[in-house]
Design an enzyme around this catalytic site. Structure first.
Site, PDB file in Angstrom:
ATOM      1  N   GLN A  44      54.595  94.311  -2.611  1.00 51.41           N
ATOM      2  CA  GLN A  44      55.318  95.526  -1.896  1.00 51.41           C
ATOM      3  C   GLN A  44      54.475  96.008  -0.816  1.00 51.41           C
ATOM      4  O   GLN A  44      55.308  96.547   0.251  1.00 51.41           O
ATOM      5  CB  GLN A  44      55.564  96.567  -3.142  1.00 51.41           C
ATOM      6  CG  GLN A  44      56.557  95.990  -4.167  1.00 51.41           C
ATOM      7  CD  GLN A  44      56.747  96.848  -5.451  1.00 51.41           C
ATOM      8  OE1 GLN A  44      55.990  97.716  -5.442  1.00 51.41           O
ATOM      9  NE2 GLN A  44      57.471  96.536  -6.267  1.00 51.41           N
ATOM     10  N   LYS A 100      65.621  89.699  -8.226  1.00 52.74           N
ATOM     11  CA  LYS A 100      65.693  90.738  -8.044  1.00 52.74           C
ATOM     12  C   LYS A 100      64.876  91.193  -6.530  1.00 52.74           C
ATOM     13  O   LYS A 100      65.383  91.606  -5.708  1.00 52.74           O
ATOM     14  CB  LYS A 100      64.787  91.917  -8.944  1.00 52.74           C
ATOM     15  CG  LYS A 100      65.167  93.280  -9.036  1.00 52.74           C
ATOM     16  CD  LYS A 100      65.242  93.738 -10.372  1.00 52.74           C
ATOM     17  CE  LYS A 100      63.729  93.906 -11.121  1.00 52.74           C
ATOM     18  NZ  LYS A 100      63.103  95.268 -10.375  1.00 52.74           N
ATOM     19  N   ARG A 134      54.465 106.678 -10.144  1.00 55.08           N
ATOM     20  CA  ARG A 134      53.811 105.524  -9.541  1.00 55.08           C
ATOM     21  C   ARG A 134      52.991 105.706  -8.226  1.00 55.08           C
ATOM     22  O   ARG A 134      53.678 106.550  -7.404  1.00 55.08           O
ATOM     23  CB  ARG A 134      54.782 104.361  -9.421  1.00 55.08           C
ATOM     24  CG  ARG A 134      55.459 104.141 -10.875  1.00 55.08           C
ATOM     25  CD  ARG A 134      56.293 103.163 -10.904  1.00 55.08           C
ATOM     26  NE  ARG A 134      55.894 101.684 -10.494  1.00 55.08           N
ATOM     27  CZ  ARG A 134      56.378 100.574 -10.351  1.00 55.08           C
ATOM     28  NH1 ARG A 134      57.761 100.633 -10.350  1.00 55.08           N
ATOM     29  NH2 ARG A 134      55.652  99.575 -10.006  1.00 55.08           N
ATOM     30  N   GLY A 185      60.652 100.409  -7.624  1.00 54.54           N
ATOM     31  CA  GLY A 185      59.408 100.573  -6.955  1.00 54.54           C
ATOM     32  C   GLY A 185      59.397  99.678  -5.484  1.00 54.54           C
ATOM     33  O   GLY A 185      59.165  99.980  -4.386  1.00 54.54           O
ATOM     34  N   ASP A 209      54.755  90.128 -13.632  1.00 56.50           N
ATOM     35  CA  ASP A 209      55.974  90.489 -14.247  1.00 56.50           C
ATOM     36  C   ASP A 209      56.320  90.004 -15.388  1.00 56.50           C
ATOM     37  O   ASP A 209      56.993  90.259 -16.433  1.00 56.50           O
ATOM     38  CB  ASP A 209      57.141  90.547 -13.317  1.00 56.50           C
ATOM     39  CG  ASP A 209      57.049  91.351 -12.381  1.00 56.50           C
ATOM     40  OD1 ASP A 209      56.176  92.467 -12.175  1.00 56.50           O
ATOM     41  OD2 ASP A 209      57.861  91.434 -11.210  1.00 56.50           O
TER      42      ASP A 209
HETATM   43  C1  S3P Z   1      57.670  92.932  -6.162  1.00 51.95           C
HETATM   44  C2  S3P Z   1      56.310  92.667  -6.071  1.00 51.95           C
HETATM   45  C3  S3P Z   1      55.562  92.985  -7.378  1.00 51.95           C
HETATM   46  C4  S3P Z   1      56.347  92.971  -8.657  1.00 51.95           C
HETATM   47  C5  S3P Z   1      57.642  93.846  -8.463  1.00 51.95           C
HETATM   48  C6  S3P Z   1      58.456  93.149  -7.223  1.00 51.95           C
HETATM   49  C7  S3P Z   1      58.382  92.574  -5.005  1.00 51.95           C
HETATM   50  O1  S3P Z   1      54.818  94.418  -7.289  1.00 51.95           O
HETATM   51  O2  S3P Z   1      55.547  93.627  -9.733  1.00 51.95           O
HETATM   52  O3  S3P Z   1      58.364  93.564  -9.855  1.00 51.95           O
HETATM   53  O4  S3P Z   1      59.693  92.361  -4.953  1.00 51.95           O
HETATM   54  O5  S3P Z   1      57.576  92.665  -3.780  1.00 51.95           O
HETATM   55  P1  S3P Z   1      53.463  94.502  -6.590  1.00 51.95           P
HETATM   56  O6  S3P Z   1      53.664  93.896  -5.195  1.00 51.95           O
HETATM   57  O7  S3P Z   1      53.312  96.087  -6.510  1.00 51.95           O
HETATM   58  O8  S3P Z   1      52.319  94.110  -7.334  1.00 51.95           O
END
Ligand code: S3P
Length: 437
Positions: free
Chosen positions: A173, A27, A127, A99, A325
């Site tokens: 993220q 993903k 969030r 997110g 995750d």
């Molecule tokens: C992700 C980063 C993680 C993860 C999310 C996907 C990404 O979140 O929990 O499912 O693709 O950058 P955070 O960066 O907020 O920890």
């Protein structure tokens, strides 16, 4: 198991599992591949792109900004417009439950000479977005948000300047959002990570010909990009299978008594692999085979067999960020461990798709498991009997899938309420699981 497509799914105990299969694309990598293909100049063909609803939302957002995207059954073709050619969308962008989409795209939107409104579902609106609003505002964007923290966001972009930013939370993220905005900013933009997080953005930017400087400094890892860079198309790109989806099948393979599963072509990026390391340390029979590198990302096949898991685990800090995750499924695994699992410093779980500490603790208790809840984690003593129960997914894909796996080891019937939440990351989940039994 019954009714794969229904809102409620019933799971029954399994005594044997067999399977040899691939999983849809990761993903995190899929989101980035769509974004970078859109920003790269030229055609990209994405194979094994995730079927997750989240990743479809990312495609929709770029289509709304004038990027041509053709969705064929086995690949997606994206006609990249180049960094400065996105068009202002005529309607509000909708990220659904994702997110990653809202936080990463915000970095791109902050660099545009137009205003965008972006929103998502109820979970997204709860969030925290301040974590991206703050650095983007420092870079010169103007962002309106409910209580300065929540979607919908109105992003007035353009005229960014580079900053050096140390995110207060360990978040890929946030890191990615700032680095993406940095592509549009004057000068250098850098992020200092005190706790390492997944590095797919850094790897894929380099695949697109962008120079990403990385160095270890006293306070952590410094990652920098220069403004004004242009991206090459990704070309013919195959997304590695999703390790976080594989985690549910690995758990089933370890815990169901007579199980042997071969799961092929899964991403094993070290910034995502802590769950595998932990399970192997506990005696989990997971063989990593045929390790190779594809588009800068390590991939491999997993051969997993039923195992007795033994040991006490206390997880906190960097390891928690690496397997954040996978904590829902790790909590389910812990109920069967010859030992105790303690998780601390995992406050981030409270602001995921659901409050995952609450969702895990509540559902474990529904299955008559004793568990101690902490503000920042939980403690689960192993060797407990799982009892079939009515499970509440809380609209959270990973909760639905983790407790479906728990149902394979439970007595009697386990019913997952709002089971279709799984389609946020793996629409094929129940069908795949049913094929293995
Ligand atoms: C992700 C980063 C993680 C993860 C999310 C996907 C990404 O979140 O929990 O499912 O693709 O950058 P955070 O960066 O907020 O920890």
């Amino acid at each position: 198991m019954t009714n794969h497509s229904a809102a409620h799914i019933k799971i029954y105990p399994a005594s044997r599992l067999r399977g040899d299969f691939h999983l849809p694309g990761d993903k995190s990598i899929s989101h980035r591949s769509a974004m970078f293909a859109a920003l790269g100049k030229g055609t990209s063909v994405l194979r094994n792109y995730s079927s997750a609803r989240d990743c479809q939302n990312t495609l929709d957002c770029f289509e709304a900004m004038g990027v041509q995207i053709a969705r064929q059954p086995d690949h997606i073709t994206i006609e990249g417009v180049g960094v400065n050619e996105l068009q202002a969308p005529t309607t509000m962008l909708d990220v659904g439950n994702s997110g990653t989409t809202i936080r990463l795209i915000s970095g791109i939107l902050a660099g545009q000479n137009f205003t965008t409104e972006i929103n998502g579902d109820e979970s997204i609106q709860r969030r925290p977005m301040k974590r991206v609003i703050e650095p983007l505002t420092k870079m010169g964007a103007q962002i309106e948000a409910r209580d300065n923290n929540f979607a919908p966001l109105k992003i007035h972009g353009g005229n960014l300047h580079g900053i050096e930013y140390t995110p207060p939370v360990a978040s890929a993220q946030v890191k990615s959002c700032v680095l993406l905005a940095g592509l549009f900013a004057k000068g250098e933009t850098s992020v200092i990570e005190t706790t390492p997080t997944r590095n797919h953005t850094e790897i894929m930017l380099q695949e697109c010909g962008v120079s990403v400087q990385q160095e270890q400094i006293a306070t952590g890892r410094r990652i920098a990009v220069q403004g004004g860079a242009s991206l090459q198309a990704l070309g013919d790109y195959t997304v590695a299978g999703d390790l976080s989806s594989a985690a549910f099948f690995l758990a089933a393979g370890l815990l169901v008594p007579d199980a042997e599963l071969l799961i092929r072509h899964i991403g094993i990026n070290p910034s995502r692999k802590a769950l595998i390391d932990v399970l192997q340390q506990l005696g989990g029979r997971i063989e990593i085979k045929n390790e190779r590198l594809a588009h800068g990302e390590p991939v491999a096949d997993f051969f997993v067999q039923s195992s007795e898991l033994r040991g006490d685990l206390e997880l906190s800090g960097a390891v928690v960020a690496n397997l954040i995750d996978e904590i829902p499924i790790l909590a389910v695994i812990a109920t069967q461990l010859h030992g105790t699992l303690t998780i601390r410093e995992a406050n981030e779980l409270r602001v995921k798709e659901s409050d995952r500490i609450r969702s895990i603790v509540d559902n474990l208790r529904r299955m008559q498991i004793e568990v101690e809840e902490y503000e920042d984690g939980m403690r689960i003593a192993g060797q407990q009997k799982l009892h079939g129960a009515l499970i509440e997914s809380y609209g959270d894909h990973r909760i639905a899938m983790a407790f479906a796996v728990a149902g394979l080891m439970a007595t009697g019937e386990t019913e997952i309420h709002d089971a279709q939440a799984a389609s946020v990351s793996l629409p094929e989940f129940y069908e795949l699981l049913a094929k293995l039994t």
